[in-house]
Design a protein around this motif. Sequence first.
Motif, PDB file in Angstrom:
ATOM      1  N   LEU A 264      38.374  35.205  47.641  1.00 45.54           N
ATOM      2  CA  LEU A 264      37.354  36.125  47.132  1.00 45.54           C
ATOM      3  C   LEU A 264      37.162  37.324  48.051  1.00 45.54           C
ATOM      4  O   LEU A 264      36.992  38.456  47.590  1.00 45.54           O
ATOM      5  CB  LEU A 264      36.028  35.379  46.959  1.00 45.54           C
ATOM      6  N   VAL A 265      37.185  37.092  49.366  1.00 47.54           N
ATOM      7  CA  VAL A 265      37.025  38.199  50.322  1.00 47.54           C
ATOM      8  C   VAL A 265      38.177  39.195  50.181  1.00 47.54           C
ATOM      9  O   VAL A 265      37.968  40.417  50.136  1.00 47.54           O
ATOM     10  CB  VAL A 265      36.943  37.654  51.761  1.00 47.54           C
ATOM     11  N   VAL A 266      39.404  38.677  50.096  1.00 43.51           N
ATOM     12  CA  VAL A 266      40.566  39.559  49.951  1.00 43.51           C
ATOM     13  C   VAL A 266      40.545  40.253  48.593  1.00 43.51           C
ATOM     14  O   VAL A 266      40.957  41.415  48.472  1.00 43.51           O
ATOM     15  CB  VAL A 266      41.872  38.759  50.141  1.00 43.51           C
ATOM     16  N   LEU A 267      40.061  39.572  47.554  1.00 46.99           N
ATOM     17  CA  LEU A 267      39.944  40.193  46.228  1.00 46.99           C
ATOM     18  C   LEU A 267      39.028  41.406  46.281  1.00 46.99           C
ATOM     19  O   LEU A 267      39.349  42.475  45.736  1.00 46.99           O
ATOM     20  CB  LEU A 267      39.436  39.171  45.219  1.00 46.99           C
ATOM     21  N   ILE A 268      37.876  41.246  46.936  1.00 45.35           N
ATOM     22  CA  ILE A 268      36.942  42.364  47.046  1.00 45.35           C
ATOM     23  C   ILE A 268      37.559  43.504  47.847  1.00 45.35           C
ATOM     24  O   ILE A 268      37.434  44.691  47.491  1.00 45.35           O
ATOM     25  CB  ILE A 268      35.623  41.887  47.689  1.00 45.35           C
ATOM     26  N   ALA A 269      38.261  43.164  48.932  1.00 43.75           N
ATOM     27  CA  ALA A 269      38.888  44.202  49.750  1.00 43.75           C
ATOM     28  C   ALA A 269      40.002  44.917  48.987  1.00 43.75           C
ATOM     29  O   ALA A 269      40.192  46.138  49.136  1.00 43.75           O
ATOM     30  CB  ALA A 269      39.450  43.593  51.031  1.00 43.75           C
ATOM     31  N   SER A 270      40.731  44.175  48.136  1.00 44.39           N
ATOM     32  CA  SER A 270      41.843  44.783  47.401  1.00 44.39           C
ATOM     33  C   SER A 270      41.367  45.739  46.317  1.00 44.39           C
ATOM     34  O   SER A 270      42.149  46.576  45.846  1.00 44.39           O
ATOM     35  CB  SER A 270      42.716  43.687  46.783  1.00 44.39           C
TER      36      SER A 270
ATOM     37  N   PHE B 102      39.577  48.219  46.770  1.00 44.18           N
ATOM     38  CA  PHE B 102      39.640  49.556  47.343  1.00 44.18           C
ATOM     39  C   PHE B 102      41.067  50.116  47.326  1.00 44.18           C
ATOM     40  O   PHE B 102      41.265  51.308  47.575  1.00 44.18           O
ATOM     41  CB  PHE B 102      39.105  49.537  48.777  1.00 44.18           C
ATOM     42  N   PHE B 103      42.048  49.257  47.073  1.00 39.84           N
ATOM     43  CA  PHE B 103      43.449  49.690  47.031  1.00 39.84           C
ATOM     44  C   PHE B 103      44.022  49.501  45.622  1.00 39.84           C
ATOM     45  O   PHE B 103      45.220  49.277  45.466  1.00 39.84           O
ATOM     46  CB  PHE B 103      44.275  48.889  48.038  1.00 39.84           C
ATOM     47  N   PHE B 104      43.148  49.598  44.622  1.00 39.83           N
ATOM     48  CA  PHE B 104      43.579  49.347  43.251  1.00 39.83           C
ATOM     49  C   PHE B 104      44.662  50.320  42.798  1.00 39.83           C
ATOM     50  O   PHE B 104      45.623  49.929  42.123  1.00 39.83           O
ATOM     51  CB  PHE B 104      42.382  49.423  42.300  1.00 39.83           C
ATOM     52  N   ASP B 105      44.528  51.600  43.155  1.00 35.60           N
ATOM     53  CA  ASP B 105      45.494  52.605  42.696  1.00 35.60           C
ATOM     54  C   ASP B 105      46.910  52.280  43.187  1.00 35.60           C
ATOM     55  O   ASP B 105      47.882  52.385  42.426  1.00 35.60           O
ATOM     56  CB  ASP B 105      45.080  53.994  43.182  1.00 35.60           C
ATOM     57  N   GLN B 106      47.037  51.882  44.449  1.00 37.81           N
ATOM     58  CA  GLN B 106      48.353  51.541  44.982  1.00 37.81           C
ATOM     59  C   GLN B 106      48.926  50.302  44.310  1.00 37.81           C
ATOM     60  O   GLN B 106      50.125  50.248  44.001  1.00 37.81           O
ATOM     61  CB  GLN B 106      48.277  51.320  46.495  1.00 37.81           C
ATOM     62  N   VAL B 107      48.056  49.309  44.067  1.00 36.08           N
ATOM     63  CA  VAL B 107      48.511  48.078  43.410  1.00 36.08           C
ATOM     64  C   VAL B 107      48.932  48.360  41.973  1.00 36.08           C
ATOM     65  O   VAL B 107      49.973  47.879  41.498  1.00 36.08           O
ATOM     66  CB  VAL B 107      47.399  47.009  43.448  1.00 36.08           C
ATOM     67  N   PHE B 108      48.134  49.163  41.284  1.00 35.10           N
ATOM     68  CA  PHE B 108      48.448  49.496  39.895  1.00 35.10           C
ATOM     69  C   PHE B 108      49.784  50.236  39.793  1.00 35.10           C
ATOM     70  O   PHE B 108      50.603  49.961  38.910  1.00 35.10           O
ATOM     71  CB  PHE B 108      47.324  50.358  39.312  1.00 35.10           C
ATOM     72  N   GLU B 109      50.026  51.160  40.720  1.00 32.58           N
ATOM     73  CA  GLU B 109      51.290  51.903  40.712  1.00 32.58           C
ATOM     74  C   GLU B 109      52.474  50.970  40.954  1.00 32.58           C
ATOM     75  O   GLU B 109      53.533  51.104  40.321  1.00 32.58           O
ATOM     76  CB  GLU B 109      51.247  52.983  41.790  1.00 32.58           C
TER      77      GLU B 109
ATOM     78  N   LEU C  88      40.197  43.144  37.703  1.00 32.66           N
ATOM     79  CA  LEU C  88      40.061  41.770  38.202  1.00 32.66           C
ATOM     80  C   LEU C  88      41.405  41.042  38.227  1.00 32.66           C
ATOM     81  O   LEU C  88      41.710  40.314  39.175  1.00 32.66           O
ATOM     82  CB  LEU C  88      39.065  41.000  37.335  1.00 32.66           C
ATOM     83  N   LYS C  89      42.213  41.227  37.178  1.00 38.69           N
ATOM     84  CA  LYS C  89      43.497  40.534  37.135  1.00 38.69           C
ATOM     85  C   LYS C  89      44.434  41.009  38.245  1.00 38.69           C
ATOM     86  O   LYS C  89      45.045  40.198  38.952  1.00 38.69           O
ATOM     87  CB  LYS C  89      44.159  40.751  35.770  1.00 38.69           C
ATOM     88  N   LEU C  90      44.534  42.338  38.391  1.00 38.67           N
ATOM     89  CA  LEU C  90      45.440  42.868  39.405  1.00 38.67           C
ATOM     90  C   LEU C  90      44.996  42.490  40.818  1.00 38.67           C
ATOM     91  O   LEU C  90      45.792  42.028  41.630  1.00 38.67           O
ATOM     92  CB  LEU C  90      45.543  44.382  39.275  1.00 38.67           C
ATOM     93  N   CYS C  91      43.718  42.683  41.098  1.00 39.14           N
ATOM     94  CA  CYS C  91      43.225  42.372  42.440  1.00 39.14           C
ATOM     95  C   CYS C  91      43.229  40.867  42.697  1.00 39.14           C
ATOM     96  O   CYS C  91      43.448  40.422  43.828  1.00 39.14           O
ATOM     97  CB  CYS C  91      41.826  42.948  42.630  1.00 39.14           C
ATOM     98  N   GLY C  92      42.988  40.066  41.652  1.00 43.68           N
ATOM     99  CA  GLY C  92      43.084  38.613  41.807  1.00 43.68           C
ATOM    100  C   GLY C  92      44.498  38.191  42.133  1.00 43.68           C
ATOM    101  O   GLY C  92      44.727  37.319  42.985  1.00 43.68           O
ATOM    102  N   LEU C  93      45.468  38.790  41.458  1.00 44.56           N
ATOM    103  CA  LEU C  93      46.866  38.486  41.738  1.00 44.56           C
ATOM    104  C   LEU C  93      47.223  38.853  43.169  1.00 44.56           C
ATOM    105  O   LEU C  93      47.880  38.069  43.884  1.00 44.56           O
ATOM    106  CB  LEU C  93      47.762  39.242  40.753  1.00 44.56           C
TER     107      LEU C  93
ATOM    108  N   TYR D 200      51.729  42.964  29.280  1.00 39.85           N
ATOM    109  CA  TYR D 200      52.774  43.367  30.227  1.00 39.85           C
ATOM    110  C   TYR D 200      52.612  42.650  31.561  1.00 39.85           C
ATOM    111  O   TYR D 200      53.598  42.189  32.163  1.00 39.85           O
ATOM    112  CB  TYR D 200      52.728  44.876  30.440  1.00 39.85           C
ATOM    113  N   LEU D 201      51.368  42.511  32.033  1.00 33.72           N
ATOM    114  CA  LEU D 201      51.126  41.826  33.297  1.00 33.72           C
ATOM    115  C   LEU D 201      51.516  40.356  33.202  1.00 33.72           C
ATOM    116  O   LEU D 201      52.105  39.793  34.132  1.00 33.72           O
ATOM    117  CB  LEU D 201      49.653  41.965  33.691  1.00 33.72           C
ATOM    118  N   THR D 202      51.205  39.726  32.058  1.00 31.18           N
ATOM    119  CA  THR D 202      51.614  38.331  31.855  1.00 31.18           C
ATOM    120  C   THR D 202      53.132  38.205  31.870  1.00 31.18           C
ATOM    121  O   THR D 202      53.693  37.268  32.460  1.00 31.18           O
ATOM    122  CB  THR D 202      51.056  37.812  30.520  1.00 31.18           C
TER     123      THR D 202
END
Length: 256
Positions: free
Chosen positions: A22-28, A30-37, A71-76, A152-154
């Motif tokens: 959960l802690v890493v999920l919250i921190a991630s 803030f980096f959603f744009d990089q993960v999404f790309e 939530l899905k991307l940051c959870g992953l 697509y994510l699935t």
Amino acid sequence: MALSDHLRELRGRVLKSVTVILVVLIASLFFFDQVFELVLRPYEAAVEQLPDDVASQATVAGAGGPLMLYLKLCGLVSVVLTSPYWLYQIWAFILPGLHDNERRWTRVFAAIAGPLFLAGVTLGYYTLPKGLELLIGLTPGSLVNLVEFGDYLTFLIRTLLVFGIAFEIPVFVVLLNLAGVLRGESLGTHRPWVVIGTFVFAAIATPSTDPFTMLFLAIPMVALFGISEVIARFLDRRRDARSGLTGLSDDEISAL
């Protein structure tokens, strides 16, 4: 320990793992744009290679779709990044019940299984654009292919998991050999059927239906199987030399 003590220890380790995730999920977040790309890159690479008369567009469905996307991307990401920690918690829970020789072998395979899984995931990520290109390319020119991002994510996760788990098969082959269930000679005898079965498994397991993705999965699996056969034969010779049974036929009567 008593059963209640084991359950309390299990509860504590699960709570620690969930808290870190959960802690890493919250921190991630803030980096959603990089993960999404990073996640969308295989789709964009596939769209660039499509014919001019085929159009495709990624979409998000529903008012709550963007929130679920976050939530899905940051959870992953959190599950992947914290995998060393929660895998250690699983290991620490099981470790007290193992003998010394079992601990030694499990450490070796834990060190091998992780890199093999990551290698399979990496290979699946770089072969995904070709599979997407062939699948989306089947869209008639008069239609627009709308790819819902959740689907697509699935699809992406399923592909990466298939490649990662497939690369773990040689580890289980060697484990069966160490347990005395499977000998290297038996692997060599049934090698042609194993190769055929590997290609059939790759054809069924890969989410895309193109032959290229199947080959990208099947060929490394066959190579890894060959390596596991060599290791199994080496372990068999070493085991037979220690027991004094080298060169004896399975049907030969024992002196005892």
